[in-house]
Design an enzyme around this catalytic site. Structure first.
Site, PDB file in Angstrom:
ATOM      1  N   ASP A  77     -11.153   2.550   3.806  1.00 49.10           N
ATOM      2  CA  ASP A  77     -11.413   1.103   3.781  1.00 49.10           C
ATOM      3  C   ASP A  77     -12.898   0.806   3.576  1.00 49.10           C
ATOM      4  O   ASP A  77     -13.268  -0.317   3.234  1.00 49.10           O
ATOM      5  CB  ASP A  77     -10.996   0.480   5.125  1.00 49.10           C
ATOM      6  N   LYS A 109       0.842  -1.207   0.000  1.00 47.24           N
ATOM      7  CA  LYS A 109       0.000   0.000   0.000  1.00 47.24           C
ATOM      8  C   LYS A 109       0.873   1.252   0.000  1.00 47.24           C
ATOM      9  O   LYS A 109       0.606   2.213  -0.725  1.00 47.24           O
ATOM     10  CB  LYS A 109      -0.960  -0.026   1.204  1.00 47.24           C
ATOM     11  N   GLN A 148      -4.902  -1.579   9.542  1.00 50.14           N
ATOM     12  CA  GLN A 148      -4.793  -2.906   8.934  1.00 50.14           C
ATOM     13  C   GLN A 148      -5.321  -3.970   9.893  1.00 50.14           C
ATOM     14  O   GLN A 148      -4.961  -3.991  11.078  1.00 50.14           O
ATOM     15  CB  GLN A 148      -3.331  -3.184   8.542  1.00 50.14           C
TER      16      GLN A 148
HETATM   17  N1  L34 Z   1      -7.963  -2.592   7.171  1.00 55.82           N
HETATM   18  N2  L34 Z   1      -7.310  -4.735   6.624  1.00 55.82           N
HETATM   19  C1  L34 Z   1      -7.744  -3.535   6.243  1.00 55.82           C
HETATM   20  N3  L34 Z   1      -8.003  -3.231   4.948  1.00 55.82           N
HETATM   21  C2  L34 Z   1      -7.795  -4.159   3.973  1.00 55.82           C
HETATM   22  O1  L34 Z   1      -8.092  -3.888   2.706  1.00 55.82           O
HETATM   23  C3  L34 Z   1      -7.293  -5.419   4.342  1.00 55.82           C
HETATM   24  N4  L34 Z   1      -6.976  -6.405   3.409  1.00 55.82           N
HETATM   25  C4  L34 Z   1      -7.246  -7.800   3.760  1.00 55.82           C
HETATM   26  C5  L34 Z   1      -6.572  -8.055   5.116  1.00 55.82           C
HETATM   27  N5  L34 Z   1      -6.719  -6.966   6.057  1.00 55.82           N
HETATM   28  C6  L34 Z   1      -7.088  -5.703   5.696  1.00 55.82           C
HETATM   29  C7  L34 Z   1      -5.983  -6.334   2.518  1.00 55.82           C
HETATM   30  O2  L34 Z   1      -5.381  -5.308   2.269  1.00 55.82           O
HETATM   31  C8  L34 Z   1      -6.584  -8.527   2.613  1.00 55.82           C
HETATM   32  N6  L34 Z   1      -5.774  -7.541   1.932  1.00 55.82           N
HETATM   33  C9  L34 Z   1      -4.901  -7.825   0.871  1.00 55.82           C
HETATM   34  C10 L34 Z   1      -4.212  -6.832   0.192  1.00 55.82           C
HETATM   35  C11 L34 Z   1      -3.334  -7.114  -0.831  1.00 55.82           C
HETATM   36  C12 L34 Z   1      -3.111  -8.398  -1.213  1.00 55.82           C
HETATM   37  C13 L34 Z   1      -3.789  -9.423  -0.567  1.00 55.82           C
HETATM   38  C14 L34 Z   1      -4.667  -9.133   0.463  1.00 55.82           C
HETATM   39  C15 L34 Z   1      -2.110  -8.651  -2.287  1.00 55.82           C
HETATM   40  O3  L34 Z   1      -1.489  -7.733  -2.780  1.00 55.82           O
HETATM   41  N7  L34 Z   1      -1.890  -9.907  -2.684  1.00 55.82           N
HETATM   42  C16 L34 Z   1      -0.925 -10.237  -3.705  1.00 55.82           C
HETATM   43  C17 L34 Z   1       0.152 -11.126  -3.150  1.00 55.82           C
HETATM   44  C18 L34 Z   1       0.923 -10.525  -2.037  1.00 55.82           C
HETATM   45  C19 L34 Z   1       1.893 -11.529  -1.413  1.00 55.82           C
HETATM   46  O4  L34 Z   1       2.874 -11.851  -2.074  1.00 55.82           O
HETATM   47  O5  L34 Z   1       1.614 -11.983  -0.298  1.00 55.82           O
HETATM   48  C20 L34 Z   1      -1.647 -10.972  -4.811  1.00 55.82           C
HETATM   49  O6  L34 Z   1      -1.140 -10.960  -5.931  1.00 55.82           O
HETATM   50  O7  L34 Z   1      -2.688 -11.584  -4.545  1.00 55.82           O
END
Ligand code: L34
Length: 292
Positions: A119, A52, A96
């Site tokens: 959010d 982020k 988060q």
């Molecule tokens: N307050 N908490 C708050 N806001 C959110 O919007 C989130 N979330 C969820 C968990 N807690 C939170 C996220 O940001 C899940 N989440 C989230 C964000 C980004 C990714 C996955 C979950 C993401 O970028 N995933 C990548 C892989 C990252 C890695 O290598 O681990 C993908 O390509 O899926």
């Protein structure tokens, strides 16, 4: 089968945002500013928050990261939230999740000023979403809708089955798919852990949105030929062959399901990057609202 490239789509959108930010700055407005509160050292949270902060940079935003240890008290965290509510330099912020168990998550969510709640978790924004008023949409559902829009996947009159009923994904994405609009107008079913005949229901879906957090939960026998499958799961599964010691696993058994699909999102590189870019769009919206 078409693979939905969330990573590329998110990159395209971040470029569009960056161009808009430069226009704002040229007009004398200040850059949008997103702050994030990160409590503790959960591996997933560390990764997501770092993404982020990086995305803020790519979009030309200011960013602030406030870090606290696991032993922060609820009162201290509420104070940090209140400070951000009252900081005129900050357009929007997130706390988060998950938070340590001794902290009441809902209490923290409700302490965030709804005008800075990028959010979209505050009950005011959730309520606005549910009746179709403008407000901040939770980032993962908004990202899913944007993928369906950009890939021109028809939703009108289609049967969308959402698996999972969380406040963050299942419930809000079901609402968005139900709304009147270019993406939406679907017939929506929500399945969950107590659903009887779950595979039979999922088999009827034109669009499956899997958000259960159980690796490989959706198997080929649950998927109709030609369905669109959106995989929200990102569970860390131990994997000794990886340097990190784990790999990310979606809720969909990709190898067996993909050949049956019209469209499918991969994990990683599908919904995850779109979550982050929706947060950027919400922050841009917050900045515009504070500049008017
Ligand atoms: N307050 N908490 C708050 N806001 C959110 O919007 C989130 N979330 C969820 C968990 N807690 C939170 C996220 O940001 C899940 N989440 C989230 C964000 C980004 C990714 C996955 C979950 C993401 O970028 N995933 C990548 C892989 C990252 C890695 O290598 O681990 C993908 O390509 O899926």
């Amino acid at each position: 089968m078409t693979l939905i490239d969330g990573k590329q789509t998110a990159a395209d959108i971040k470029k569009e945002i960056a161009a808009e930010v430069e226009k704002m700055v040229a007009q004398g407005m200040r850059r949008p500013h997103l702050a994030a509160i990160l409590v503790g050292h959960d591996g997933g949270s560390e990764t997501y928050v770092a993404s982020k902060v990086k995305a803020c940079h790519e979009c030309g935003f200011e960013s602030s990261l406030l870090r606290f240890e696991d032993n922060i008290t609820e009162a201290e965290l509420l104070k940090a939230v209140d400070d951000l509510n009252n900081n005129p330099e900050v357009d929007g912020f997130i706390v988060q999740l998950p938070l340590p168990r001794h902290i009441d998550e809902q209490r923290v969510i409700e302490a965030v000023d709804p005008a800075k709640d990028v959010d979209g978790f505050h009950p005011i924004n959730v309520g606005k979403l549910s009746i179709g008023l403008p407000g901040f949409r939770s980032a993962t559902p908004a990202g899913i809708i944007e993928l369906l829009r950009r890939y021109h996947i028809p939703t009108r009159g289609k049967h969308c089955v959402v698996i999972g009923r969380s406040n963050i994904v299942g419930k809000p994405v079901a609402q968005l798919m139900l709304h009147k609009g270019d993406v939406g107008d679907a017939t929506v079913t929500i399945c969950h852990s107590a659903s009887e005949n779950l595979p039979e229901i999922v088999r009827q879906a034109d669009i499956i949105i899997a958000a259960v957090g159980r690796p490989g939960f959706v198997t080929a026998d649950m998927v109709k030929d030609g369905a669109t499958v959106i995989d929200v799961g990102t569970t860390r599964v131990p994997d000794a062959t990886r340097k990190s010691g784990f790999r990310l696993s979606g809720d969909v058994d990709f190898d067996s399901v993909a050949p049956k699909c019209a469209y499918i999102t991969p994990v990683p590189g599908g919904v995850g990057p779109m979550t982050i870019c929706s947060l950027m769009l919400n922050t841009l919206q917050a900045a515009h609202q504070r500049n008017t």
